[in-house]
Design a protein around this motif. Structure first.
Motif, PDB file in Angstrom:
ATOM      1  N   GLU A 100       4.466 -11.756  10.116  1.00 41.26           N
ATOM      2  CA  GLU A 100       4.969 -10.389   9.928  1.00 41.26           C
ATOM      3  C   GLU A 100       5.540 -10.216   8.523  1.00 41.26           C
ATOM      4  O   GLU A 100       5.273  -9.222   7.831  1.00 41.26           O
ATOM      5  N   TYR A 101       6.318 -11.196   8.099  1.00 39.50           N
ATOM      6  CA  TYR A 101       6.880 -11.130   6.743  1.00 39.50           C
ATOM      7  C   TYR A 101       5.747 -11.111   5.705  1.00 39.50           C
ATOM      8  O   TYR A 101       5.787 -10.356   4.720  1.00 39.50           O
ATOM      9  N   THR A 102       4.729 -11.934   5.938  1.00 35.73           N
ATOM     10  CA  THR A 102       3.611 -12.004   4.987  1.00 35.73           C
ATOM     11  C   THR A 102       2.919 -10.647   4.884  1.00 35.73           C
ATOM     12  O   THR A 102       2.573 -10.186   3.786  1.00 35.73           O
ATOM     13  N   ALA A 103       2.719  -9.996   6.039  1.00 40.67           N
ATOM     14  CA  ALA A 103       2.083  -8.671   6.023  1.00 40.67           C
ATOM     15  C   ALA A 103       2.951  -7.674   5.256  1.00 40.67           C
ATOM     16  O   ALA A 103       2.449  -6.854   4.470  1.00 40.67           O
ATOM     17  N   ASN A 104       4.250  -7.769   5.457  1.00 42.23           N
ATOM     18  CA  ASN A 104       5.179  -6.848   4.811  1.00 42.23           C
ATOM     19  C   ASN A 104       5.174  -7.036   3.285  1.00 42.23           C
ATOM     20  O   ASN A 104       4.995  -6.086   2.517  1.00 42.23           O
ATOM     21  N   ALA A 105       5.343  -8.282   2.857  1.00 42.10           N
ATOM     22  CA  ALA A 105       5.445  -8.542   1.411  1.00 42.10           C
ATOM     23  C   ALA A 105       4.081  -8.409   0.717  1.00 42.10           C
ATOM     24  O   ALA A 105       3.960  -7.740  -0.322  1.00 42.10           O
ATOM     25  N   GLY A 107       1.030  -7.275   1.978  1.00 41.94           N
ATOM     26  CA  GLY A 107       0.238  -6.077   2.261  1.00 41.94           C
ATOM     27  C   GLY A 107       0.987  -4.820   1.848  1.00 41.94           C
ATOM     28  O   GLY A 107       0.643  -4.143   0.871  1.00 41.94           O
ATOM     29  N   LEU A 108       2.077  -4.521   2.578  1.00 42.71           N
ATOM     30  CA  LEU A 108       2.829  -3.290   2.296  1.00 42.71           C
ATOM     31  C   LEU A 108       3.483  -3.317   0.919  1.00 42.71           C
ATOM     32  O   LEU A 108       3.695  -2.265   0.310  1.00 42.71           O
ATOM     33  N   GLY A 109       3.811  -4.503   0.434  1.00 41.38           N
ATOM     34  CA  GLY A 109       4.421  -4.607  -0.908  1.00 41.38           C
ATOM     35  C   GLY A 109       3.542  -3.949  -1.961  1.00 41.38           C
ATOM     36  O   GLY A 109       4.028  -3.251  -2.866  1.00 41.38           O
ATOM     37  N   THR A 110       2.241  -4.134  -1.826  1.00 46.00           N
ATOM     38  CA  THR A 110       1.297  -3.539  -2.782  1.00 46.00           C
ATOM     39  C   THR A 110       1.308  -2.013  -2.655  1.00 46.00           C
ATOM     40  O   THR A 110       1.328  -1.286  -3.664  1.00 46.00           O
ATOM     41  N   LEU A 111       1.324  -1.530  -1.406  1.00 49.15           N
ATOM     42  CA  LEU A 111       1.399  -0.088  -1.189  1.00 49.15           C
ATOM     43  C   LEU A 111       2.667   0.482  -1.830  1.00 49.15           C
ATOM     44  O   LEU A 111       2.635   1.541  -2.471  1.00 49.15           O
ATOM     45  N   ARG A 112       3.785  -0.223  -1.676  1.00 48.19           N
ATOM     46  CA  ARG A 112       5.064   0.277  -2.229  1.00 48.19           C
ATOM     47  C   ARG A 112       4.951   0.475  -3.745  1.00 48.19           C
ATOM     48  O   ARG A 112       5.462   1.450  -4.289  1.00 48.19           O
ATOM     49  N   ILE A 113       4.282  -0.431  -4.403  1.00 47.33           N
ATOM     50  CA  ILE A 113       4.149  -0.319  -5.863  1.00 47.33           C
ATOM     51  C   ILE A 113       3.233   0.849  -6.231  1.00 47.33           C
ATOM     52  O   ILE A 113       3.568   1.677  -7.089  1.00 47.33           O
ATOM     53  N   LEU A 114       2.108   0.934  -5.575  1.00 45.40           N
ATOM     54  CA  LEU A 114       1.161   2.027  -5.871  1.00 45.40           C
ATOM     55  C   LEU A 114       1.810   3.384  -5.614  1.00 45.40           C
ATOM     56  O   LEU A 114       1.689   4.313  -6.425  1.00 45.40           O
ATOM     57  N   GLU A 115       2.505   3.487  -4.494  1.00 45.14           N
ATOM     58  CA  GLU A 115       3.108   4.766  -4.120  1.00 45.14           C
ATOM     59  C   GLU A 115       4.263   5.110  -5.070  1.00 45.14           C
ATOM     60  O   GLU A 115       4.446   6.287  -5.423  1.00 45.14           O
ATOM     61  N   ALA A 116       5.000   4.100  -5.502  1.00 50.77           N
ATOM     62  CA  ALA A 116       6.093   4.360  -6.466  1.00 50.77           C
ATOM     63  C   ALA A 116       5.505   4.924  -7.762  1.00 50.77           C
ATOM     64  O   ALA A 116       6.014   5.915  -8.305  1.00 50.77           O
ATOM     65  N   VAL A 117       4.426   4.332  -8.230  1.00 46.80           N
ATOM     66  CA  VAL A 117       3.790   4.806  -9.474  1.00 46.80           C
ATOM     67  C   VAL A 117       3.325   6.254  -9.295  1.00 46.80           C
ATOM     68  O   VAL A 117       3.516   7.107 -10.167  1.00 46.80           O
ATOM     69  N   ARG A 118       2.752   6.543  -8.139  1.00 45.38           N
ATOM     70  CA  ARG A 118       2.269   7.903  -7.876  1.00 45.38           C
ATOM     71  C   ARG A 118       3.427   8.897  -7.819  1.00 45.38           C
ATOM     72  O   ARG A 118       3.410   9.935  -8.494  1.00 45.38           O
ATOM     73  N   LEU A 119       4.467   8.574  -7.026  1.00 48.14           N
ATOM     74  CA  LEU A 119       5.581   9.514  -6.849  1.00 48.14           C
ATOM     75  C   LEU A 119       6.365   9.729  -8.142  1.00 48.14           C
ATOM     76  O   LEU A 119       6.910  10.803  -8.376  1.00 48.14           O
ATOM     77  N   LEU A 120       6.392   8.699  -8.982  1.00 46.69           N
ATOM     78  CA  LEU A 120       7.115   8.818 -10.253  1.00 46.69           C
ATOM     79  C   LEU A 120       6.261   9.504 -11.328  1.00 46.69           C
ATOM     80  O   LEU A 120       6.665   9.593 -12.486  1.00 46.69           O
ATOM     81  N   GLU A 121       5.075   9.953 -10.940  1.00 43.75           N
ATOM     82  CA  GLU A 121       4.130  10.645 -11.836  1.00 43.75           C
ATOM     83  C   GLU A 121       3.753   9.787 -13.042  1.00 43.75           C
ATOM     84  O   GLU A 121       3.653  10.252 -14.172  1.00 43.75           O
ATOM     85  N   LEU A 122       3.571   8.485 -12.739  1.00 43.55           N
ATOM     86  CA  LEU A 122       3.149   7.557 -13.786  1.00 43.55           C
ATOM     87  C   LEU A 122       1.667   7.193 -13.630  1.00 43.55           C
ATOM     88  O   LEU A 122       1.159   6.318 -14.333  1.00 43.55           O
ATOM     89  N   ALA A 123       0.982   7.898 -12.713  1.00 43.50           N
ATOM     90  CA  ALA A 123      -0.398   7.512 -12.390  1.00 43.50           C
ATOM     91  C   ALA A 123      -1.311   7.523 -13.611  1.00 43.50           C
ATOM     92  O   ALA A 123      -2.243   6.722 -13.705  1.00 43.50           O
TER      93      ALA A 123
END
Ligand code: NAP
Ligand code: F7E
Length: 383
Positions: A100-105, A107-123
């Protein structure tokens, strides 16, 4: 103007080599490190600059891939030109214990970075490198494996990385982000974590040569890996982000070798020969000879007599504890796309890599006092 890069996983093997490489290129490098009760910056201590230093080119931030707000804040503050997402729970066998931790870090860790870049309008500004892996091929559907080979992951680690791979592709296609996957095959170095098989072997062979350890226990000796040098592979990461168009690339040497042959290769670095007899968990590696001149050059004449006295003894054993519930038996990569489009070629072959690791580990083992902390380190051999 210097470019700014943000490296997650900067304290790991690849993070350390990449940070050094980018700093040499004139980058300002920001890195995310986890809080730890022990120092965890050994690999980058030579690059460290105190916060009081003016115009630093290495700046560290505390963070974690499981903490969205932390990642969003750091990315918002740094506004990097390039993000290299290297952080991960990267040990395949451990991922079966911590799925579960592996999936979180991973898998979802990558999503968190991509989404942060998008929301911060750095795309449009920030390019993203995702550390994808040959483990995606798992139960291989084609030999050798290339960008178009179907994936068949065989561990919680690989399944988490499969999500990370596709979410990177999806953000590229959905939002026009410069987001790329490097599908890197195994890469090793003197900085490789001690519980990955090559480093476990080079450390153990060094210790056996110096009389500090009797033998080494391993798992599946027959699996095959395409091993390169981490120094060559971080260069590929950089090249991927310098392309006008984002894309996915296999990075590999194209040569595959069994674990058994890597063990023999490590012993041959110190002039020793090994013969494997038996099969499965009963397989054993016997020391059959040693060439004095080579041993003296690599290890030192003082250690020769006690080592040579062990000829005929077992130095390698197999333990079922190191087998995985599902194994990746064969990996061999076809990196034609990277070689032609990125003009990437590896400088090290496996012999050069093994030599680099053995020279470094013999030096390290001679220096360290294992009487003090030997117990703790030997425990690590079970991972
Ligand atoms: P590594 O030596 O295990 O380094 C992993 C890094 O990630 C370390 O800095 C670690 O911090 C950090 N980390 C782990 N969990 C984290 C979390 N939850 N939040 C923030 N940081 C975290 O791995 P590596 O060999 O350098 O590999 C780099 C990346 O490439 C990884 O994503 C790995 O999965 C992938 N990869 C590796 C290979 C290979 O053969 N080396 C091949 C293909 C892909 P600590 O130092 O505090 O543990
Ligand atoms: O195992 C076998 C084991 O743990 C290689 C990570 O960087 O590369 C790495 O994953 C092989 C496997 O690496 C032992 O069963 C035998 O077949 O060194 P490893 P890995 O699992 O290939 C990929 C590309 C990544 O992405 C990962 O992050 O060696 N093996 N005996 C053993 N492996 C270990 N660790 N320990 C043994 O005693």
């Amino acid at each position: 103007m210097s470019k700014t890069a943000l490296i997650t996983g900067i304290t790991g093997q690849d993070g350390a080599y990449l940070a050094e490489y980018l700093i040499k290129k004139g980058y300002i490098v920001h890195g995310i490190k986890r809080r730890s009760s022990l120092f965890n910056t050994d690999r980058i201590d030579h690059l460290y600059q105190a916060p009081t230093v003016e115009n630093r080119n290495l700046i560290l931030h505390y963070g974690d891939l499981t903490d969205s707000m932390n990642l969003t804040r750091i990315i918002g503050e740094v506004k990097p030109d390039e993000i290299y997402n290297l952080a991960a729970m990267s040990h395949v066998k451990v991922s079966f214990d911590t799925p579960e931790y592996t999936a979180n870090a991973d898998g979802l860790g990558t999503l968190r970075i991509l989404e942060a870049v998008r929301l911060l309008e750095l795309a449009k500004k920030t390019r993203i490198y995702q550390a994808s892996t040959s483990e995606l091929y798992g139960l291989v559907q084609e030999i050798p494996q290339k960008e178009t080979t179907p994936f068949y992951p065989r561990s919680p680690y690989a399944v988490a990385k499969l999500y990370a791979y596709w979410i990177t592709v999806n953000y590229r296609e959905a939002y026009g982000m410069h987001a790329s996957n490097g599908i890197l095959f195994n890469h090793e170095s003197p900085q490789r974590g001690e519980t990955f098989v090559t480093r476990k072997v080079t450390r153990a062979v060094s210790r056996i040569a110096l009389g500090m350890q009797k033998n080494i226990f391993l798992g599946n000796l027959s699996s095959k890996r395409d091993w390169g040098h981490a120094k060559d592979y971080v260069r590929a990461m950089y090249l991927i982000l310098q392309q006008d168009q984002p894309d996915d690339y296999v990075i590999a040497t194209g040569v595959t070798t069994t674990i058994r042959d890597f063990v023999s290769m490590a012993f041959s670095e110190i002039g020793a020969t090994i013969e494997f007899r038996g099969s499965g968990v009963d397989e054993k590696g016997y020391l059959t000879g040693v060439e004095r001149a080579r041993f003296d050059t690599m290890v030192g004449g003082d250690y020769y007599e006690p080592f040579a006295a062990r000829i005929g003894e077992v130095v390698v054993g197999v333990s079922k504890d190191y087998f995985r519930p599902t194994e990746v038996e064969l990996l061999i990569g076809d990196s034609t796309k990277a070689r032609t489009r990125l003009n990437w070629t590896p400088q090290y072959d496996l012999k050069g890599l093994c030599n680099d690791m053995m020279v470094s580990d013999i030096k390290l083992m001679k220096r360290e006092t294992y009487l003090k902390d030997g117990g703790y380190r030997i425990m690590n051999y079970f991972e």
